[in-house]
Motif scaffolding. Sequence first.
Motif, PDB file in Angstrom:
ATOM      1  N   PHE A 128      -0.583   5.127  -1.507  1.00 23.14           N
ATOM      2  CA  PHE A 128      -0.748   5.528  -0.763  1.00 23.14           C
ATOM      3  C   PHE A 128       0.131   7.352  -1.164  1.00 23.14           C
ATOM      4  O   PHE A 128       0.329   8.437  -0.734  1.00 23.14           O
ATOM      5  CB  PHE A 128      -0.324   5.433   0.836  1.00 23.14           C
ATOM      6  N   LYS A 129       1.084   6.782  -1.413  1.00 19.10           N
ATOM      7  CA  LYS A 129       2.614   7.993  -1.923  1.00 19.10           C
ATOM      8  C   LYS A 129       1.362   8.757  -2.824  1.00 19.10           C
ATOM      9  O   LYS A 129       1.791  10.274  -3.148  1.00 19.10           O
ATOM     10  CB  LYS A 129       3.747   7.562  -1.789  1.00 19.10           C
TER      11      LYS A 129
ATOM     12  N   PHE B 235       0.497  -1.319  -0.017  1.00 24.16           N
ATOM     13  CA  PHE B 235      -0.218   0.026   0.115  1.00 24.16           C
ATOM     14  C   PHE B 235       1.133   1.160   0.126  1.00 24.16           C
ATOM     15  O   PHE B 235       0.495   2.349  -0.487  1.00 24.16           O
ATOM     16  CB  PHE B 235      -0.859  -0.094   1.279  1.00 24.16           C
ATOM     17  N   PHE B 236       2.341   1.915   0.337  1.00 23.13           N
ATOM     18  CA  PHE B 236       3.347   2.332   0.202  1.00 23.13           C
ATOM     19  C   PHE B 236       3.178   3.414  -0.534  1.00 23.13           C
ATOM     20  O   PHE B 236       2.732   4.700  -1.024  1.00 23.13           O
ATOM     21  CB  PHE B 236       4.264   1.985   0.620  1.00 23.13           C
TER      22      PHE B 236
ATOM     23  N   LEU C 296      -1.321   9.366  -3.699  1.00 26.29           N
ATOM     24  CA  LEU C 296      -2.633   9.806  -3.925  1.00 26.29           C
ATOM     25  C   LEU C 296      -2.369  11.258  -2.702  1.00 26.29           C
ATOM     26  O   LEU C 296      -2.373  12.189  -2.940  1.00 26.29           O
ATOM     27  CB  LEU C 296      -3.069   9.089  -2.534  1.00 26.29           C
ATOM     28  N   ILE C 297      -0.657  10.458  -1.571  1.00 29.46           N
ATOM     29  CA  ILE C 297      -0.602  12.373  -0.521  1.00 29.46           C
ATOM     30  C   ILE C 297      -0.576  13.122  -1.742  1.00 29.46           C
ATOM     31  O   ILE C 297      -0.614  14.296  -2.162  1.00 29.46           O
ATOM     32  CB  ILE C 297       0.529  11.143   0.360  1.00 29.46           C
TER      33      ILE C 297
ATOM     34  N   MET D 187      -2.918   4.997  -9.033  1.00 28.15           N
ATOM     35  CA  MET D 187      -2.510   5.294  -7.995  1.00 28.15           C
ATOM     36  C   MET D 187      -3.616   3.833  -7.613  1.00 28.15           C
ATOM     37  O   MET D 187      -3.766   3.257  -6.450  1.00 28.15           O
ATOM     38  CB  MET D 187      -2.985   6.234  -7.224  1.00 28.15           C
TER      39      MET D 187
ATOM     40  N   PHE E 136      -3.891   0.386  -5.259  1.00 28.75           N
ATOM     41  CA  PHE E 136      -4.702   0.023  -4.220  1.00 28.75           C
ATOM     42  C   PHE E 136      -5.897  -1.351  -4.618  1.00 28.75           C
ATOM     43  O   PHE E 136      -5.541  -2.029  -4.028  1.00 28.75           O
ATOM     44  CB  PHE E 136      -5.704   0.996  -4.064  1.00 28.75           C
TER      45      PHE E 136
END
Length: 286
Positions: free
Chosen positions: A59-60, A55-56, A62-63, A164, A168
Amino acid sequence: MKPKSNLPLTWTLDAPCAPPKHSIEPELRRPPPRKVEKAPLAERGFLVLFCLLFFFVPFKILISNTQIALTRLAGHDVSAHVISRHQSRSNVDPNDFIYSVEYRYLQGNREATASDFVREAQYRTLEPGAQFFVHAPPSLPGLSPYLVDDAQFHQIDFESWLGMLAGFVGAGFVACHVLVQPLRARRLIENGLPSPATIMDKTVSKDNEGNASYFLCYKFSPGAVGADVVIQGEQEVTKQEYEDASLGEILTVLYWPHNSTRSTLYRYQSLRIVSEAIRQRRDTWD
């Protein structure tokens, strides 16, 4: 001439061909729900960490995409001045250069500094002391300004959002395989009904990289349905377990009472049922 035994002749002929008997493990004879030992804390922690690694990356992304969206929607244009600029060769292609500039700008009532990658044409015009405009974000942590004439900033990067989303989804599949599958096996051990199962086939599957997976194919007749109903299943095992298993071998299978197709071979499960004595002591302590 009288026979030497009073036993019927059919018993003597049928005895060598009779199917081998199988005894259900004593701990499985207790009615469900059964008490199952918890997996070691280190093993559970490793599985959770393994899933979080997948998920890293999404998630990165997404940020990063969220930061760009917030800056685009809530930011404003301010004047900036170049402090210094740098160029370096790319590690991927030595013939390519990477250009960046460091600058200062006003964020609210205070002066802030930032750095950004630029194109070669921008790099040549942004000399130390040169003035240009950046799109400054609101005063929120983690947000960075963007050059006003940066075309990538004003375009929605659909590939990034799709990547992204795919990340996920892929991480979700990994999490289901790593976390949900052991949970299903645990529920089968706790509430499954036992039945003899016969190993019918042994198969090996290899992926594109040549990694092998080993499977045992078995069949059984769930007692809750009837002896005339035969259910087939497949169990993934280690290479050593694959080599030790024999065709025709009878093992104990645990199947879900309301769905006989959900089953697992008890021998190859790492979780074990708590003995009755230990269970009674724990119930007393509780």
